[in-house]
Design an enzyme around this catalytic site. Sequence first.
Site, PDB file in Angstrom:
ATOM      1  CG  LEU A 117      -1.966  -1.074   1.351  1.00 24.29           C
ATOM      2  CD1 LEU A 117      -2.714  -0.969   2.666  1.00 24.29           C
ATOM      3  CD2 LEU A 117      -2.951  -0.971   0.177  1.00 24.29           C
ATOM      4  CG  ASP A 118       0.502   4.201  -2.935  1.00 28.93           C
ATOM      5  OD1 ASP A 118       1.253   3.333  -3.401  1.00 28.93           O
ATOM      6  OD2 ASP A 118      -0.402   4.757  -3.572  1.00 28.93           O
TER       7      ASP A 118
END
Length: 236
Positions: free
Chosen positions: A102-103
Amino acid sequence: MRLDKFLAEAGLGSRKEVKQLIKKGQISVNQQIERTDKKQIDPEKDIVDYQGEKLHYQEFYYYLLHKPAGVVSATEDTRDRTVMDLFSPADYRSDLFPVGRLDKDTEGLLLITNDGKLAHELLSPRKHVEKEYFAEVLGVMTAEDQDRFRSGEITLDGELTLPAELFIDEADKEMSKVRIILHEGKFHQVKRMVKACGKEVTYLKRIRMGKVALPEELAKGKYRSLTEDELRALKG
Ligand code: URA
């Protein structure tokens, strides 16, 4: 498996520490005191006791983490805190890793495991494991955007995306709240697909992977082991 490896994996101490326990005659295998650290045992069949307590060996670990913004989905990083820094020393193991990324500014469900095979299956685009996101978007998402998502015609760096679902929960003059279901995981995919529609993601949270949803009661930054049902559902 060697007895000392088994004992270390079972959490009894470092390899050096467990060798001492064996030497001191504190370990028994099938009711017989065992003083050889190289002794081969079968973790599935042999019964290993320490001070009369049966030890359990677990090969694979599966955790569900509620990733907060501000930490990176990596095992090590020279600049940023990583998702592994959220683990307590008791649960931390050097072979754990996040299943996909996930960013840094994305929140939500992230699986952490040491089971490479399951991770590979969950991430393979061929398996089409659904990933559902909640997003807040600057701009009004429309029925045309829903058609674009569904068409599989959005390209990212010249690569077609698989058909995806876009549900518009709220849309007023400036902001939209949407849910997006992807069947693959390209780099920054949600943000880039929304951008391809001329809008911008301002907040992103993953709320589901396959049949496992982010539990409402799991606070940001916290994690727990997957339940047997969740694990079964993921293994499908
Ligand atoms: N899509 C994104 O743009 N970012 C994420 O973190 C996950 C999916």
